[in-house]
Write an enzyme that holds these catalytic residues in place. Structure first.
Site, PDB file in Angstrom:
ATOM      1  N   GLY A 158       0.831  -1.207   0.000  1.00 18.06           N
ATOM      2  CA  GLY A 158       0.000   0.000   0.000  1.00 18.06           C
ATOM      3  C   GLY A 158       0.861   1.249   0.000  1.00 18.06           C
ATOM      4  O   GLY A 158       0.539   2.241   0.659  1.00 18.06           O
ATOM      5  N   SER A 167      -4.330   0.272  14.286  1.00 15.29           N
ATOM      6  CA  SER A 167      -5.086   1.532  14.280  1.00 15.29           C
ATOM      7  C   SER A 167      -5.510   1.882  15.700  1.00 15.29           C
ATOM      8  O   SER A 167      -5.741   0.987  16.533  1.00 15.29           O
ATOM      9  CB  SER A 167      -6.341   1.371  13.419  1.00 15.29           C
ATOM     10  OG  SER A 167      -7.174   2.506  13.554  1.00 15.29           O
ATOM     11  N   TYR A 178     -13.900  -3.059  10.976  1.00 14.51           N
ATOM     12  CA  TYR A 178     -12.537  -2.520  10.789  1.00 14.51           C
ATOM     13  C   TYR A 178     -11.734  -2.712  12.082  1.00 14.51           C
ATOM     14  O   TYR A 178     -10.583  -3.162  12.065  1.00 14.51           O
ATOM     15  CB  TYR A 178     -12.649  -1.047  10.406  1.00 14.51           C
ATOM     16  CG  TYR A 178     -11.352  -0.320  10.172  1.00 14.51           C
ATOM     17  CD1 TYR A 178     -10.741  -0.311   8.929  1.00 14.51           C
ATOM     18  CD2 TYR A 178     -10.737   0.403  11.206  1.00 14.51           C
ATOM     19  CE1 TYR A 178      -9.548   0.388   8.707  1.00 14.51           C
ATOM     20  CE2 TYR A 178      -9.552   1.099  10.999  1.00 14.51           C
ATOM     21  CZ  TYR A 178      -8.964   1.098   9.746  1.00 14.51           C
ATOM     22  OH  TYR A 178      -7.791   1.790   9.542  1.00 14.51           O
TER      23      TYR A 178
END
Ligand SMILES: NC(=O)c1ccc[n+]([C@@H]2O[C@H](COP(=O)([O-])OP(=O)(O)OC[C@H]3O[C@@H](n4cnc5c(N)ncnc54)[C@H](O)[C@@H]3O)[C@@H](O)[C@H]2O)c1
Length: 266
Positions: free
Chosen positions: A13, A143, A156
């Site tokens: 990414g 995260s 998520y």
């Protein structure tokens, strides 16, 4: 001496956002970086930028939700550069902003394959090489979401929470092979992913996010990249099994904002 001189790094990414900043920062510190992404034009631009400023980088198309693509990425890197020192499992997508019962099974499968199975594929591919070399560093992008809940993001958060557990597990299991495994949990960072979430949920989100970070602003990709460089470097030689929160103290003082994904009031 640069902090990553002679190292070979793969960053998934890496065409845009945090991954691009990590690739740029690692190349600045002397590493050869393999930029992997599905946005081929943008990936090539990232490589061009790195090379123009004196760094070493190549681009390879890799969809991290494909075990074959990730395996090819690692084998090509090792074939061309003789080793793999650093893997940053960074690529992910944001699907959320809805109650979990409204998420379709297709959305769930997509989220899990890009955000979580990718970490499995990456670790599966690099670990045999790192074990043989008795050296290696894996950095998994988690995260703040894994630590501080926000309405609409349970799936998520589930994927990111699993990454935290996998990171600790692998740090213990592969420590005896001199392999370090850490994660980074960013707060809200100014990237295309965040722009996408704001576009979907409404511009009121930007102000709310700023308020949620005690430091009074959201973060920049370069600030996450600096943490990744540190974790990848030999200066962090005794640091493993860590989740490094780069979040402006967001997760020290989580503020529950139930109206966050209410329709735009502006
Ligand atoms: N931006 C934030 O506020 C924030 C906060 C916490 C965690 N993170 C995490 O940081 C990481 C990077 O996020 P970002 O904000 O830079 O995202 P971004 O969307 O801005 O960039 C993600 C990059 O990953 C690539 N990508 C998407 N799907 C891919 C796939 N299947 N295979 C290969 N590449 C793919 C995209 O093309 C893009 O270049 C992610 O793991 C994300 O979950 C971001």
């Amino acid at each position: 001496m640069k902090r990553l001189e002679g190292k070979v790094a793969i960053i998934t990414g890496a065409a845009d956002g945090i991954g691009c900043a990590i690739a740029t920062a690692m190349a600045n510190e002397g590493a050869f970086v393999m930029v992997a992404d599905i946005q081929d034009d943008l990936g090539a631009k990232t490589v061009e930028k790195i090379c123009k400023s004196g760094g070493k980088a190549s681009y390879l198309h890799c969809d991290v939700s494909s075990n074959q693509d990730v395996s090819d990425l690692v084998e090509t890197t090792v074939a061309n550069h003789g080793k793999i020192d650093i893997l940053v499992n960074n690529a992910a997508i944001a699907i959320g902003g809805m109650p979990i019962f409204e998420m379709t099974t297709d959305q769930w499968d997509k989220l899990i394959s890009v955000n979580l199975s990718s970490v499995f594929y990456g670790c599966k591919a690099v670990l045999p090489h790192m074990i043989a070399a008795r050296s290696g560093v894996i950095i998994n992008m988690a995260s703040a979401q894994a630590h501080a809940p926000l309405d609409g993001w349970a799936a998520y958060a589930g994927a990111k929470g699993a990454i935290l557990s996998m990171t600790r597990q692998m740090a213990v299991e592969f420590g005896p092979h001199n392999i370090r495994v850490n994660s980074i949990s960013p707060g809200t960072i100014n990237t295309p992913m965040v722009e996408q979430v704001v576009a979907e949920a409404g511009s009121h989100l930007t102000e709310t996010w700023v308020k949620m970070h005690p430091i009074g602003r959201i973060g920049q990709p370069e600030e996450v990249a600096e943490a990744a460089v540190y974790l990848a470097s030999d200066l962090a030689g005794f640091t493993t099994g860590l989740d490094l929160r780069v979040d402006g103290a967001l997760t020290c003082a989580p503020r529950y904002v139930p109206e966050m994904f209410a329709p735009d009031q502006n």
